[in-house]
Scaffold this motif. Structure first.
Motif, mmCIF file in Angstrom:
data_model
loop_
_atom_site.group_PDB
_atom_site.id
_atom_site.type_symbol
_atom_site.label_atom_id
_atom_site.label_comp_id
_atom_site.label_asym_id
_atom_site.label_seq_id
_atom_site.Cartn_x
_atom_site.Cartn_y
_atom_site.Cartn_z
ATOM 1 N N TRP A 84 0.797 -1.219 0.000
ATOM 2 C CA TRP A 84 0.000 0.000 0.000
ATOM 3 C C TRP A 84 0.837 1.281 0.000
ATOM 4 C CZ3 TRP A 84 0.828 3.318 3.931
ATOM 5 C CH2 TRP A 84 1.390 2.795 5.098
ATOM 6 N N ASP A 85 1.980 1.279 0.685
ATOM 7 C CA ASP A 85 2.758 2.521 0.811
ATOM 8 C C ASP A 85 3.281 3.014 -0.531
ATOM 9 O OD1 ASP A 85 4.540 0.293 0.759
ATOM 10 O OD2 ASP A 85 6.092 1.410 1.818
ATOM 11 N N SER A 86 3.881 2.127 -1.301
ATOM 12 C CA SER A 86 4.411 2.549 -2.598
ATOM 13 C C SER A 86 3.300 2.731 -3.622
ATOM 14 C CB SER A 86 5.448 1.547 -3.115
ATOM 15 O OG SER A 86 4.886 0.260 -3.259
ATOM 16 N N VAL A 87 2.344 1.825 -3.622
ATOM 17 C CA VAL A 87 1.255 1.896 -4.607
ATOM 18 C C VAL A 87 0.450 3.182 -4.434
ATOM 19 C CG1 VAL A 87 -0.898 0.824 -5.383
ATOM 20 C CG2 VAL A 87 1.124 -0.600 -4.920
ATOM 21 N N ASP A 88 0.066 3.490 -3.217
ATOM 22 C CA ASP A 88 -0.749 4.685 -2.997
ATOM 23 C C ASP A 88 0.000 5.957 -3.381
ATOM 24 O OD1 ASP A 88 -2.576 2.849 -2.082
ATOM 25 O OD2 ASP A 88 -2.823 3.754 -0.104
ATOM 26 N N ALA A 89 1.273 6.045 -3.030
ATOM 27 C CA ALA A 89 2.050 7.235 -3.382
ATOM 28 C C ALA A 89 2.190 7.361 -4.897
ATOM 29 C CB ALA A 89 3.422 7.186 -2.718
ATOM 30 N N LEU A 90 2.493 6.268 -5.561
ATOM 31 C CA LEU A 90 2.630 6.309 -7.015
ATOM 32 C C LEU A 90 1.299 6.611 -7.693
ATOM 33 C CD1 LEU A 90 5.059 3.292 -7.489
ATOM 34 C CD2 LEU A 90 5.589 5.705 -7.930
ATOM 35 N N ALA A 91 0.228 5.984 -7.220
ATOM 36 C CA ALA A 91 -1.092 6.181 -7.840
ATOM 37 C C ALA A 91 -1.560 7.624 -7.698
ATOM 38 C CB ALA A 91 -2.112 5.225 -7.227
ATOM 39 N N VAL A 92 -1.486 8.150 -6.506
ATOM 40 C CA VAL A 92 -2.033 9.480 -6.231
ATOM 41 C C VAL A 92 -1.094 10.596 -6.691
ATOM 42 C CG1 VAL A 92 -2.785 11.053 -4.386
ATOM 43 C CG2 VAL A 92 -3.424 8.623 -4.313
ATOM 44 N N HIS A 93 0.177 10.477 -6.366
ATOM 45 C CA HIS A 93 1.106 11.595 -6.563
ATOM 46 C C HIS A 93 1.914 11.535 -7.852
ATOM 47 C CE1 HIS A 93 0.050 12.960 -2.599
ATOM 48 N NE2 HIS A 93 0.334 11.770 -2.114
ATOM 49 N N VAL A 94 1.832 10.434 -8.578
ATOM 50 C CA VAL A 94 2.522 10.349 -9.868
ATOM 51 C C VAL A 94 1.485 10.116 -10.974
ATOM 52 C CG1 VAL A 94 4.314 9.206 -11.224
ATOM 53 C CG2 VAL A 94 4.643 9.524 -8.759
ATOM 54 N N VAL A 95 0.781 8.985 -10.919
ATOM 55 C CA VAL A 95 -0.247 8.715 -11.926
ATOM 56 C C VAL A 95 -1.279 9.841 -11.950
ATOM 57 C CG1 VAL A 95 -2.144 7.177 -12.577
ATOM 58 C CG2 VAL A 95 0.050 6.211 -11.862
ATOM 59 N N GLY A 96 -1.759 10.243 -10.781
ATOM 60 C CA GLY A 96 -2.767 11.299 -10.708
ATOM 61 C C GLY A 96 -2.299 12.601 -11.324
ATOM 62 N N VAL A 97 -1.049 12.950 -11.098
ATOM 63 C CA VAL A 97 -0.491 14.185 -11.649
ATOM 64 C C VAL A 97 -0.358 14.079 -13.174
ATOM 65 C CG1 VAL A 97 1.581 15.647 -11.705
ATOM 66 C CG2 VAL A 97 0.672 14.838 -9.509
ATOM 67 N N ILE A 98 0.145 12.942 -13.646
ATOM 68 C CA ILE A 98 0.308 12.762 -15.097
ATOM 69 C C ILE A 98 -1.048 12.806 -15.800
ATOM 70 C CG2 ILE A 98 0.993 11.143 -16.915
ATOM 71 C CD1 ILE A 98 3.184 10.117 -14.942
ATOM 72 N N LEU A 99 -2.009 12.044 -15.289
ATOM 73 C CA LEU A 99 -3.304 11.965 -15.969
ATOM 74 C C LEU A 99 -4.112 13.255 -15.849
ATOM 75 C CD1 LEU A 99 -4.363 8.263 -15.314
ATOM 76 C CD2 LEU A 99 -3.365 9.279 -17.382
ATOM 77 N N LYS A 100 -3.908 14.005 -14.807
ATOM 78 C CA LYS A 100 -4.584 15.308 -14.689
ATOM 79 C C LYS A 100 -4.119 16.240 -15.801
ATOM 80 C CE LYS A 100 -6.742 18.519 -12.210
ATOM 81 N NZ LYS A 100 -7.518 18.849 -11.173
ATOM 82 N N LYS A 101 -2.820 16.171 -16.132
ATOM 83 C CA LYS A 101 -2.259 17.003 -17.205
ATOM 84 C C LYS A 101 -2.584 16.457 -18.596
ATOM 85 C CE LYS A 101 2.027 17.853 -17.052
ATOM 86 N NZ LYS A 101 3.482 17.867 -16.846
ATOM 87 N N HIS A 102 -2.920 15.162 -18.667
ATOM 88 C CA HIS A 102 -3.160 14.505 -19.956
ATOM 89 C C HIS A 102 -4.478 13.729 -19.894
ATOM 90 C CE1 HIS A 102 0.961 15.449 -21.229
ATOM 91 N NE2 HIS A 102 1.289 15.161 -19.986
ATOM 92 N N PRO A 103 -5.606 14.434 -19.771
ATOM 93 C CA PRO A 103 -6.891 13.763 -19.559
ATOM 94 C C PRO A 103 -7.321 12.833 -20.692
ATOM 95 C CG PRO A 103 -7.204 16.114 -19.960
ATOM 96 C CD PRO A 103 -5.728 15.896 -19.807
ATOM 97 N N LYS A 104 -6.806 13.049 -21.883
ATOM 98 C CA LYS A 104 -7.167 12.151 -22.988
ATOM 99 C C LYS A 104 -6.623 10.732 -22.773
ATOM 100 C CE LYS A 104 -7.763 15.757 -26.390
ATOM 101 N NZ LYS A 104 -7.313 16.399 -27.612
ATOM 102 N N GLU A 105 -5.659 10.582 -21.888
ATOM 103 C CA GLU A 105 -5.054 9.274 -21.602
ATOM 104 C C GLU A 105 -5.828 8.489 -20.530
ATOM 105 O OE1 GLU A 105 -2.261 7.858 -22.966
ATOM 106 O OE2 GLU A 105 -2.103 9.522 -24.374
ATOM 107 N N ILE A 106 -6.719 9.149 -19.819
ATOM 108 C CA ILE A 106 -7.384 8.523 -18.673
ATOM 109 C C ILE A 106 -8.136 7.259 -19.061
ATOM 110 C CG2 ILE A 106 -9.196 8.797 -16.933
ATOM 111 C CD1 ILE A 106 -8.340 11.775 -16.770
#
Length: 168
Positions: free
Chosen positions: A109-131
């Protein structure tokens, strides 16, 4: 081991605390060995390391992250996660396969949650067509950590959260 990580690994070994390592390992249900370095101290040691060896360039991050996750100690995995979080605004959808690899490598959970929220979330927010593409891939996966990523990547989006996607 990536050359940028080698001296940091040696520093972590010098600062290891067996008693704390045992407690940290127990907290994580024995999934990972630890040096026994608490987050505050780990981040201070990384800051000192960067003062001596420089901050990694963006193009070095994938190799450093993969190398860190190939090592057993959880603090090194956390260094990789911290580096990706720090550079998340510079990352693009081309980095999502890397992040997906890390999410499914030595997952907890520690690595997954950080990567999901703070990396994936940031990337996909900037690139919504990829969601749609990535969310469909992750929610349909047999990997529970990718399923979790599909559910929580919008966690910090607040009013911009796509509720239909979330509840689907």
């Amino acid at each position: 081991m990536h050359p940028w990580l080698a001296p940091l690994h040696a520093t972590f070994k010098r600062h290891a605390d067996a008693e704390k390592a045992a407690a940290m390992c127990a907290y994580m249900k024995g999934h990972f060995p630890f040096f026994g370095i608490m987050a505050t101290e780990r981040r201070a040691l990384v800051k000192e390391h960067m003062a001596l060896h420089g901050s990694p360039e963006l193009d070095e991050l994938p190799a450093i992250a993969r190398s860190a996750f190939a090592l057993p100690e959880r603090e090194l995995h956390q260094v990789a996660v911290d580096l990706l979080v720090k550079h998340a605004k510079k990352l693009t959808p081309e980095h999502l396969p890397l992040v997906e690899d890390l999410i499914t490598t030595k997952s907890w959970w520690d690595s997954v949650d950080a990567l999901a929220v703070h990396v994936v979330g940031v990337i996909l927010k900037k690139h919504p067509k990829e969601i749609a593409k990535w969310n469909k891939r992750w929610i349909g996966s047999d990997d529970l950590w990718l399923n979790r990523t599909a559910i929580i990547f919008q966690l910090q989006w607040k009013k911009d959260t796509d509720q239909a996607l979330l509840f689907a």
